[in-house]
Write an enzyme that holds these catalytic residues in place. Structure first.
Site, PDB file in Angstrom:
ATOM      1  CG  HIS A  50      38.857  37.600  42.913  1.00 37.16           C
ATOM      2  ND1 HIS A  50      37.393  37.328  43.098  1.00 37.16           N
ATOM      3  CD2 HIS A  50      38.924  38.869  42.116  1.00 37.16           C
ATOM      4  CE1 HIS A  50      37.162  38.275  41.716  1.00 37.16           C
ATOM      5  NE2 HIS A  50      37.958  39.014  41.534  1.00 37.16           N
ATOM      6  CB  SER A  60      35.936  39.927  38.228  1.00 39.61           C
ATOM      7  OG  SER A  60      35.672  40.149  39.972  1.00 39.61           O
ATOM      8  CG  ASP A  79      37.095  34.754  44.800  1.00 39.32           C
ATOM      9  OD1 ASP A  79      37.554  35.201  45.856  1.00 39.32           O
ATOM     10  OD2 ASP A  79      36.890  34.636  43.550  1.00 39.32           O
TER      11      ASP A  79
END
Length: 342
Positions: free
Chosen positions: A242, A148, A213
């Site tokens: 996510h 991320s 996501d």
């Protein structure tokens, strides 16, 4: 939009757990060796404090595997710290048979300073320097892993080090502003301009992203994959969110395959070119679970992890992929409404 977007980029990019999930203790019987108090003590684990070029002191943990063929430098996601990630780091080291170094950004956990984009670049540089000088890791033995927001410092370092063994981008972002707005060009005030740097990465790149996501859209991973110089077969996890990709059996299976392929490609071949990587053709989203499940060791205390959120418990035996599970606490609900957990 510029003024508002600039303010968001500057102020709302980071959410370190508050209070930190862990504390550090020094062992007087072993020359002040540091330990994470909340984690069981293990052989082959070094907890370190590293000084960055920007004057901050960050905490890192090095986990040694006795049969390691590579070292993985892991940059974690936004709303997590080293204490919350430690269990995963230990399991990845065991499963992949690698040494692993994880660290906290400035302002995260017990690291000093404030979390900023350029501090994260100094942070990963300090860890990279430690791996080379203290552990003797060569560039061709090093795999960078960015989850991320961690894709930012990961791609930045990878763009400057040409001979890395490989790079893993887990739910990566194109840039900070692009998480919030579908802009078509890069603004000067944007943060983590991965879209502009990925083309300078010469190492093989594996991209992993969930197709559902809700925080960083799947399109981010797909576009970064398309822009890679040296593509490795990506992993698109059908229904993956996510914060739960580690629960999918395909996750650890594909990651192991990547590490093994890189190891073979770096083996001596009597002057011939390194072994070719897997197909650079984009694969279809995975359809179902495989036998290689990802289970964490039960001997570590369960700690809430905002970044992972799934708590990485044993995958439920089901033929259908598990849906994303976001945290339900008030802070995470606020972040999701603002689109800021990445």
């Amino acid at each position: 939009m510029g003024g508002v977007t600039s303010s968001i980029a500057a102020k709302f990019a980071f959410f370190p757990p508050n209070p930190p999930s862990y504390t550090l203790t020094a062992d007087d019987s072993s020359a002040g060796k540091l330990h994470i108090s909340e984690a069981p003590r293990r052989e082959g684990v070094d907890v370190l404090k590293l000084r960055t070029r920007r004057g901050n002191e960050i905490v890192a943990a090095h986990i040694k595997h006795p049969k390691a063929t590579a070292t993985l430098l892991y940059s974690h996601g936004n709303a997590a710290d080293l204490g919350q990630m430690f269990e995963l780091f230990v399991e990845l080291s065991l499963r992949l048979r690698i040494n692993l170094m994880g660290y906290d950004y400035s302002g995260y956990g017990q690291s000093t300073g404030k979390p900023t984009e350029y501090n994260t670049y100094a942070d990963i540089d300090a860890v990279y320097k430690c791996l080379k000088e203290q552990y003797g890791v060569k560039d061709e033995q090093l795999i960078l892993y960015g989850q991320s927001v961690g894709s930012g410092p990961t791609i930045d370092l990878a763009s400057r080090v040409p001979d890395l063994r490989g790079v893993v981008l887990h739910s990566p972002i194109l840039s900070g502003i692009r998480v919030l707005y579908p802009v078509k060009r890069t603004y000067w005030f944007d943060v983590f301009k991965n879209i502009d740097k990925i083309g300078m990465v010469n190492s093989p790149v594996l991209v992993i992203h969930g197709t559902a996501d809700e925080v960083v859209d799947w399109s981010h991973g797909k576009q970064l994959y398309e822009l890679c110089k040296e593509k490795y077969e990506p992993l698109w996890l059908t229904g993956g969110g996510h914060c739960n990709l580690e629960l999918y059996p395909e996750f650890i299976k594909h990651l192991k395959k990547f590490v093994l392929t890189l190891s073979k490609s770096k083996a001596p071949t009597n002057g011939s070119k390194k072994a070719s990587l897997d197909s650079d053709t984009q694969t279809k989203p995975s359809e179902g679970a495989t036998a290689d499940t990802f289970e964490l060791q039960p001997d570590l205390p369960e700690v809430s992890r905002n970044s992972l959120d799934s708590r990485l418990e044993k995958s439920k035996k089901s033929n259908k992929p598990e849906k994303s599970r976001m945290s339900t606490d008030r802070v995470d609900r606020f972040r999701r409404r603002k689109g800021l957990v990445w």
